[in-house]
Design an enzyme around this catalytic site. Structure first.
Site, PDB file in Angstrom:
ATOM      1  N   ARG A  69      52.749  34.091  12.429  1.00 27.13           N
ATOM      2  CA  ARG A  69      52.383  35.206  13.023  1.00 27.13           C
ATOM      3  C   ARG A  69      53.450  36.224  13.389  1.00 27.13           C
ATOM      4  O   ARG A  69      54.689  35.832  13.901  1.00 27.13           O
ATOM      5  CB  ARG A  69      51.381  35.005  14.280  1.00 27.13           C
ATOM      6  N   TYR A 197      49.931  34.483   5.659  1.00 18.34           N
ATOM      7  CA  TYR A 197      50.030  33.344   6.508  1.00 18.34           C
ATOM      8  C   TYR A 197      48.993  33.237   7.517  1.00 18.34           C
ATOM      9  O   TYR A 197      48.501  34.360   8.073  1.00 18.34           O
ATOM     10  CB  TYR A 197      51.300  33.520   7.376  1.00 18.34           C
ATOM     11  N   LYS A 206      42.464  34.523  15.075  1.00 21.07           N
ATOM     12  CA  LYS A 206      43.039  35.055  16.159  1.00 21.07           C
ATOM     13  C   LYS A 206      42.701  36.760  16.330  1.00 21.07           C
ATOM     14  O   LYS A 206      42.338  37.145  17.447  1.00 21.07           O
ATOM     15  CB  LYS A 206      44.449  35.082  15.851  1.00 21.07           C
ATOM     16  N   HIS A 226      41.818  31.676  24.506  1.00 23.60           N
ATOM     17  CA  HIS A 226      42.953  30.554  23.781  1.00 23.60           C
ATOM     18  C   HIS A 226      42.784  29.312  24.159  1.00 23.60           C
ATOM     19  O   HIS A 226      43.765  28.709  24.806  1.00 23.60           O
ATOM     20  CB  HIS A 226      44.259  31.425  23.725  1.00 23.60           C
ATOM     21  N   SER A 248      50.728  28.927  21.649  1.00 27.59           N
ATOM     22  CA  SER A 248      50.932  28.419  20.584  1.00 27.59           C
ATOM     23  C   SER A 248      51.739  27.208  20.626  1.00 27.59           C
ATOM     24  O   SER A 248      52.831  27.448  20.919  1.00 27.59           O
ATOM     25  CB  SER A 248      51.051  29.624  19.457  1.00 27.59           C
ATOM     26  N   CYS A 250      52.027  24.628  21.937  1.00 29.34           N
ATOM     27  CA  CYS A 250      52.097  23.916  23.158  1.00 29.34           C
ATOM     28  C   CYS A 250      51.251  22.739  23.674  1.00 29.34           C
ATOM     29  O   CYS A 250      51.162  22.285  24.566  1.00 29.34           O
ATOM     30  CB  CYS A 250      52.092  24.773  24.335  1.00 29.34           C
ATOM     31  N   ASP A 275      41.537  25.182  19.494  1.00 28.55           N
ATOM     32  CA  ASP A 275      42.125  26.496  19.813  1.00 28.55           C
ATOM     33  C   ASP A 275      41.455  27.677  20.423  1.00 28.55           C
ATOM     34  O   ASP A 275      42.066  28.409  21.265  1.00 28.55           O
ATOM     35  CB  ASP A 275      42.633  26.780  18.515  1.00 28.55           C
ATOM     36  N   ARG A 367      51.229  23.714   8.718  1.00 28.57           N
ATOM     37  CA  ARG A 367      50.054  23.691   9.114  1.00 28.57           C
ATOM     38  C   ARG A 367      49.209  22.926   8.229  1.00 28.57           C
ATOM     39  O   ARG A 367      49.439  23.045   7.066  1.00 28.57           O
ATOM     40  CB  ARG A 367      49.332  25.080   9.230  1.00 28.57           C
TER      41      ARG A 367
END
Ligand code: GTP
Ligand code: SPV
Ligand code: MN
Length: 583
Positions: A69, A197, A206, A226, A248, A250, A275, A367
Site C-alpha cells: 500500500r 497491488y 481497506k 482493522h 499490518s 503484526c 483482517d 501475499r
C-alpha cells in the site's frame, strides 16, 4: 445492461470517461472464473502452477514499484479538510475528480472494463454493504471473486436500491507519478489509479470496508475496525469470541488461525475473520461482529506448517500467490517455507534467483489470496448474518520494549485511551522505512476515513451505549531481551494469554494493579509445556515507570495535533496515568 437503473447510469458515465473497447459484466460463476483465468494466462498476467501439487493455484507478479500500500498516495477527499483530520492526506473532491479524471480519461482504450458487483457482508445480514468495482485488471477480478461475495449475489442483495459504493480502478500505466487512491465519503465513491497491488486495488477491502465504512459507521452508530475475530473454545465446550486489532503484518492472520499447543488439550480456536470486523450493538447490549470478507489476503513469508498450519492448508488449492519465488516443478517457495530453498528459481521480480545470491526471493510483503471456506479452523459461525458476540477486544502491536506481554484496561474509556496511544514498529506492508516506532491508534492510522479525533469520540460514545461492553486488553508478542531476541514464543502459545483474558472476562484470573492497568500475577499465565522461565515472565510483564513516563511525554506531542477536537475522555485518561506514574 446488467443491473438496476442507478447502477447502469453510473457504469455508463464511467464508460464515457474511460472509453474501454469492451465491457464485461461479472456474474461470479465458475464458468466465468475459468474463462477469465484462461484469458489472463494467455496474456501472462498470471502463470498456472503445478495443478497436481497446487490445484487451482496461480502466480502473479506486480510491478517492482507496486508491492505494498502507498499511504502517501492515499487521500480522503472531503469538502472540509478538518473532516479528514490531521492524520490523513487530504484533497478537495473538486481537485481529486479533476486530477484523477484527467488520468482516467480514455485510460481503457484498447482494454476491457470489468464490472464487478460485490457484497461486503453475509447474504441477508443487516451489516451488509454493496459495491460495484470497475477495473481494467483480470487479476483484480479474480482476487475480488475470492475476497468478496461477487457477482449475481451482490446485485440480488442490492435489488432496486441506489445505495452502493461506486468503485473505479484502472492499472493504467502503473506509473507511480500517476498513482492515487482517493476516497469520497460524501459521494460513497472510491477512485484508484496507477496501481495493481492488493490494498490499493481490491477496493472492497481497506478502501470500502475500513475507510468508507468507518465513516458510515460513525454516522449510523456502528464500528468498522482493522480486527481479526476468533472463537476460543474451552475444554468445557464453551466458546468466547475475541476481536483483535494489530497493525499490518503484526499477527492478525496468525492469531486468527491459532493451533493450541499440545500441552493445552481440549482447547480449540475457531477462525471467524483475519483482517476486518464490522461490529454493532445487539439487543442484549453486547457488541456483535461479522467478518465482511470472504477470503484471506495474507502475508506469505514466514508462513509454514510450524507457525501457521491452518494457513498452509488454506492455501494448498484455489489460491493466487503474488510476488513469491517460482521454483522447480512449477511450484512456489518463500523465505520461511518448510522446504529448503530450491537450488534455483525465479524471484518475485521475474529474475533468475539462487539462495546464495544475497537477495530475498519472495518480496517481504508477498501475499496469498485464498477462500476463507478452505481454512480448517473456520468457525461454523463465520457466515452467521447476526455475527458473534464479542467478550474481549485486544490491541496488539510490535514493541521491542515498554509494553508488557498483556495488561487489562480499567474500563472502556481507559481501553479506548490505550488503543488511541498504541504505537508499533513499521513493517513491509506499506512502502517506506521499516522498524520505526509510530503511533497507530486502534491499528487504524492508515484506514480511518475521517478525523481521528472524532473516531476516538465515536469509540467513547459506543462504550456509553453498550450495557455489556467487551473488556479491553493490550498485548505485545514482540518484546525483546537486550540481545534483540523475542522473549515470548508467540504463535500457538499466545493461547495462554487468551486463556487469561477469558478468565478475566469471567471474573477469574489473578492480576496485579500497575499504573498502566492490570497485569497477570506471576503464575496466572499457564506456562506448562513451554520453556519460558518465571524470570522471563517477570521481564515480559515488567512495567518500567521511567519508560512509561517518557512514553507519556511523547503521547502529549501526538495528541497536540488534534487540538480542541481531542475528546475530553482521552485527556482525562492521559492525566490519570500521569498521576498514577508520579504518585
Ligand atoms: P496484514 O495482513 O498485513 O494485516 O498482517 P497480519 O496482522 O495479519 O499479520 P500476520 O499474521 O500475517 O503476521 C505478520 C508477521 O508477524 C509474520 O511474519 C509472522 O511470522 C509474524 N508473527 C505473527 N504472530 C507472531 C507471534 O506471535 N510472534 C512473533 N514473534 N511473530 C509473529
Ligand atoms: C494490510 O496491509 O493491512 C493488509 C494488506 O491487510 S492490504 O490489503 O494490502 O492492505
Ligand atoms: Mn490487514
Amino acid at each position: 445492461m446488467g443491473a438496476n437503473s442507478s447502477v447502469d447510469r453510473w457504469v455508463n458515465e464511467m464508460i464515457q470517461l474511460c472509453q474501454p473497447d469492451k465491457v464485461v459484466w461479472c456474474d461470479g460463476s465458475v464458468e466465468e472464473r475459468d474463462r477469465l483465468t484462461t484469458e489472463a494466462l494467455s496474456t501472462g498476467e498470471i502463470t498456472e502452477l503445478n495443478q497436481e501439487l497446487l490445484p487451482g493455484c496461480y502466480l502473479h507478479r506486480t510491478a517492482k514499484n507496486d508491492v505494498a500500500r502507498t499511504e502517501n498516495l492515499t487521500f480522503i477527499c472531503t469538502t472540509k479538510q478538518e473532516d479528514a483530520g490531521p492524520t490523513n492526506n487530504w484533497m478537495s473532491p473538486e481537485e481529486a475528480y479533476a486530477k484523477l479524471g484527467a488520468i482516467f480519461e480514455g485510460s481503457m482504450r484498447g482494454r476491457t472494463m470489468y464490472v464487478v458487483p460485490f457484497l461486503m457482508g453475509i447474504p441477508g445480514s443487516p451489516f451488509n454493504k454493496i459495491g460495484i468495482e470497475l477495473t481494467d485488471s483480470i487479476y483484480v477480478v479474480l482476487n475480488m471473486r475470492i475476497m468478496t461475495r461477487m457477482g449475481k449475489v451482490a446485485l440480488d442483495e442490492l435489488g432496486e436500491s441506489d445505495d452502493f459504493t461506486k468503485c473505479l480502478h484502472a492499472k493504467h500505466e502503473l506509473d507511480i507519478e500517476k498513482r492515487f487512491i482517493c476516497h469520497f465519503p460524501e459521494d460513497n465513491a472510491i477512485w484508484s489509479v496507477g496501481s495493481g497491488y492488493g490494498g490499493n486495488v481490491l477496493l472492497g477491502k481497506k478502501c470500502l470496508a475500513l475507510r468508507l465504512a468507518s465513516h458510515m459507521g460513525r454516522n449510523e452508530g456502528w464500528m468498522a475496525e482493522h480486527m481479526l475475530i476468533l472463537g476460543v473454545q474451552r475444554p468445557d465446550g464453551k466458546t468466547f469470541y475475541i476481536a483483535g486489532a494489530f497493525p499490518s503484518a503484526c499477527g492478525k492472520t496468525n492469531l486468527a488461525m491459532l493451533v493450541p499447543p499440545a500441552s493445552m488439550p481440549g482447547w480449540k480456536v475457531w477462525t471467524v475473520g483475519d483482517d476486518i470486523a464490522w461490529m454493532r450493538m445487539g439487543p442484549d447490549g453486547r457488541l456483535w461482529a461479522i467478518n465482511p470478507e470472504a477470503g484471506f489476503f495474507g502475508v506469505v513469508p514466514g508462513t509454514n506448517y510450524k507457525t501457521n498450519p491452518n494457513a498452509m492448508r488454506s492455501i494448498a488449492k484455489n489460491t493466487i500467490y503474488t510476488n513469491v519465488v517460482h521454483g522447480p516443478h512449477n511450484t512456489v517457495w518463500w523465505e520461511g517455507h518448510d522446504n529448503p530453498p530450491p537450488d534455483q528459481g525465479t524471484d518475485w521480480m521475474g529474475q533468475p534467483w539462487t539462495p546464495t545470491c544475497g537477495e530475498k526471493g519472495a518480496h517481504a510483503n508477498a501475499r496469498f489470496t485464498a477462500p476463507a471456506s478452505q481454512c480448517p479452523s473456520i468457525s461454523p459461525e463465520w457466515t452467521n448474518p447476526q455475527g458473534v458476540p464479542i467478550s474481549a477486544i485486544i490491541f496488539g502491536a510490535r514493541r521491542a520494549r515498554v509494553a508488557p506481554l498483556v495488561y487489562q484496561s480499567h474500563n472502556w474509556q481507559h481501553g479506548t485511551y490505550i488503543a488511541a496511544t498504541m504505537a508499533s514498529e513499521t513493517t513491509a506492508a506499506a512502502l517506506g522505512a521499516q522498524g520505526v516506532v509510530r503511533r497507530d491508534p486502534m491499528a487504524m492510522l492508515p484506514f480511518c476515513g475521517y478525523n481521528m479525533a472524532d473516531y476516538f469520540g465515536h469509540w467513547l460514545e459506543m462504550g456509553k451505549k453498550l450495557t455489556n461492553a467487551p473488556l479491553i486488553f493490550r498485548v505485545n508478542w514482540f518484546r525483546q531481551d537486550e540481545n534483540g531476541k523475542f522473549l515470548w514464543p508467540g504463535f500457538g502459545d499466545n493461547l495462554r494469554v487468551l486463556k487469561w483474558i477469558i478468565d478475566r472476562c469471567n471474573g477469574e484470573g489473578e492480576a496485579e494493579e500497575t499504573p498502566i492497568g492490570s497485569v497477570p500475577s506471576i503464575g496466572a499465565i499457564d506456562l506448562e509445556g513451554t520453556n519460558v522461565s518465571p524470570e522471563t515472565m517477570a521481564q515480559l510483564l515488567h512495567v518500567n515507570k521511567d519508560e512509561w513516563y517518557d512514553e507519556l511525554q511523547s503521547q502529549t506531542d501526538w495528541f497536540q495535533q488534534f487540538g480542541y477536537q481531542l475528546p475530553l475522555g482521552i485527556w482525562q485518561e492521559h492525566e490519570a496515568l500521569k498521576d498514577r506514574l508520579t504518585r
